[in-house]
Design a protein around this motif. Structure first.
Motif: not given
Length: 584
Positions: A508-509, A533-535, A555-557, A569-571
């Motif tokens: 989580f970035m 993955p980097i979110i 990969d996502g926000i 949900n992301v996890l």
């Protein structure tokens, strides 16, 4: 011979003598007339010959003048095209003078012109025999001939500003002066027009750069405000959510509820202000993705069902069954329309009901929001969609708000090529009707939501890159709810150093951090071959920063302020993907 015959003969001789005298006199007169006519004919011949010589000389001069004029017009045409294609320059001015002295009659030429740089000084350019040019910079009349009529000087100006002058030394008849003046004035106008175009272009470029700089400043300001407002709001609402899972006394529960409602109101106000800022800067964009209208409307119903009950209002929510299962549009913005309009209906309705009707007809997704509230005065309807406008803008108004919600709704609907209408009766209620053209999505598209199938996310290792100590505590407590103990670092550089020696499943970035921000850290990791993955954890909602997240390799926000379910949900999503890739 008788006397009478002699007399007759004498008389006859006399008559013959008279006749001979008359014939002699007539002959003499004829000879004189012939002589006079011959003289007149000679004179006439001389006049014709002189006229022919004059005509020939004039014809030769006219041909020479025509040729001279043709040469000048050819040069004028060539340089008109050049000055349209290229900016006026020292090289082009010198080339123009060189072409002018290629004409036989022009012996020398000079242009004195204001410097093309910022100094404003005059510079002179010469061609031909420089010694023939009489330098007289004191002459300021628009057009001036020298005393010997061999040199002409014309002032080049732009309005009242003198840009320079054009001087030509020419060997030509006096009869050519009018043509020479007319042609050289065209050259001066051409040079002046080229200078004006270049000046206008320079101003336009400067204004464009200033506008771009202003736009970039606006974008940076919106992004900064997004971060600075949403980051503490994330800590406030996240902490309130986590507190709600603890044992609380009724009094504490009441205080927590007040805190959550105030935080949610603050979030709405911040969103409205930021959306309006993006609208003003031209940054508010509409995206088109496939979505489920039924799922979106169920979410809206769930959000407002409890709120209407709290206010003692009936909530009638009617969803037409023949609405397509999947549509293509911007679900977030459509949801924003529902939230603003239903929220307004609740705010302005003291008793009665809120009714929402959702329909589909001929490619149009339409919905209406009707209330039994206070209604809107007829004289206020025209200004209702203006920014910062409310029915009552006084300081003692009964209803809170920024007055931006309807202005944003109108802008969003216009951007989606839709239509918004309203009807209202004072003290009886108001009804808003929205129509938005949407496309039916392809049937083979997968549903765009996270499945709630159980997945053992507690076995996942997580790295959190966050500089805010409040948000560090918050996300650590959220992850603790899932039995995950994350590793937390303060900036991108610490993350890179940690990952050199450790492996994690998900990162989580945060995007905006000191030393090395999230964008730079992600690019470095991707360039080094990192594939996990980097979110992004971002407080920004601008399309520019969203695009930047994906461009750098994220990969996502997850937008701040985030909630526990969003993290879960992301996890789940990435845990499944990682599990499938390992099995493959």
């Amino acid at each position: 011979m008788p006397d009478n015959e002699i007399n007759k003969l004498t008389e006859r001789v006399h008559l013959l003598s008279q006749k001979i005298e008359r014939e002699k006199a007539a002959k003499k007169a004829a000879e004189k007339l012939l002589e006079e006519k011959s003289r007149e004919l000679y004179i006439a011949k001389q006049l014709v010959e002189d006229s022919l010589i004059n005509i020939k000389e004039k014809s030769e001069q006219d041909i020479a003048l025509l040729q001279f004029k043709t040469y000048l017009e050819s040069i004028l045409l060539d340089f008109n095209q050049l000055f349209l294609q290229k900016p006026i320059s020292n090289i082009l001015l010198q080339r123009l003078l060189d072409d002018l002295i290629g004409i036989d009659e022009i012996k020398a030429s000079k242009v004195r012109f204001k410097s093309l740089d910022q100094s404003g000084k005059f510079r002179s350019y010469y061609a031909g025999d420089k010694a023939l040019i009489n330098a007289d910079n004191s002459i300021s009349s628009p057009l001036f001939w020298s005393d010997d009529n061999k040199q002409i000087k014309i002032i080049i100006n732009s309005g009242e500003v003198i840009l320079g002058s054009l001087t030509i030394v020419i060997a030509s008849p006096l009869s050519w002066q009018h043509t020479i003046e007319k042609q050289l004035l065209l050259f001066c106008d051409m040079i002046s027009a080229a200078h004006n175009r270049q000046e206008l272009l320079a101003r336009t470029i400067e204004e464009k750069q200033r506008a771009e700089s202003s736009e970039q400043s606006t974008r940076d300001f919106v992004a900064m405000i997004n971060h600075e407002l949403r980051t503490p709001l994330n800590g406030l609402l996240g902490s309130a959510e986590l507190m709600s899972y603890t044992e609380l006394t009724p009094h504490q529960q009441h205080l927590l509820s007040t805190m959550q409602q105030s935080g949610e109101l603050l979030r709405v106000i911040i969103n409205d202000l930021l959306d309006f800022s993006k609208m003003s800067a031209g940054m508010l964009q509409i995206v088109e993705i496939d979505f489920s209208p039924k799922q979106l409307c169920k979410m809206i119903f769930d959000i407002f069902k409890q709120r209407t009950e709290e206010f003692g209002l009936d909530f009638n929510f009617n969803y037409q069954n023949d609405i397509p299962a999947r549509l293509t549009g911007d679900p977030d913005r459509i949801k924003q329309l529902f939230v603003n309009l239903i929220g307004n209906a609740i705010k302005f309705t003291q008793r009665g009901q809120i009714t929402v009707e959702i329909q589909w007809q001929d490619g149009i997704f339409s919905f209406s929001v009707a209330d039994t509230g206070c209604g809107i005065p007829a004289d206020k309807i025209d200004t209702l969609f203006d920014p910062f406008t409310q029915v009552n803008n006084t300081s003692n108004r009964a209803y809170e708000g920024t007055g931006l919600g309807l202005a944003i709704c109108k802008h969003l609907i216009d951007e989606m090529h839709g239509e918004l209408t309203l009807t209202s009766q004072l003290d009886l209620g108001t009804e808003f009707n929205i129509k938005i053209p949407l496309k039916i999505a392809a049937q083979n598209q997968k549903l765009n939501h996270v499945s709630e199938v159980e997945f053992p996310i507690d076995s996942m290792s997580v790295l959190v890159v966050e500089d805010s100590s409040v948000n560090q505590v918050l996300i650590e407590m959220i992850l603790a709810k899932f039995d995950i103990k994350p590793t937390i670092v303060n900036n991108g550089l610490e993350a890179i150093e940690y990952l050199n020696n450790h492996q994690v499943d998900v990162i989580f970035m945060d995007c905006r951090m000191p030393v090395v921000d999230g964008f730079e850290a992600t690019m470095r990791l991707r360039n080094s071959g990192y594939t996990k993955p980097i979110i992004a954890l971002t407080a920004s909602t601008t399309s520019t920063e969203t695009e930047q997240c994906y461009q750098c390799g994220m990969d996502g926000i997850v937008n701040k302020p985030y909630q526990k379910q969003e993290i879960k949900n992301v996890l789940i999503t990435w845990g499944k993907k990682l599990n499938l890739s390992e099995k493959a």
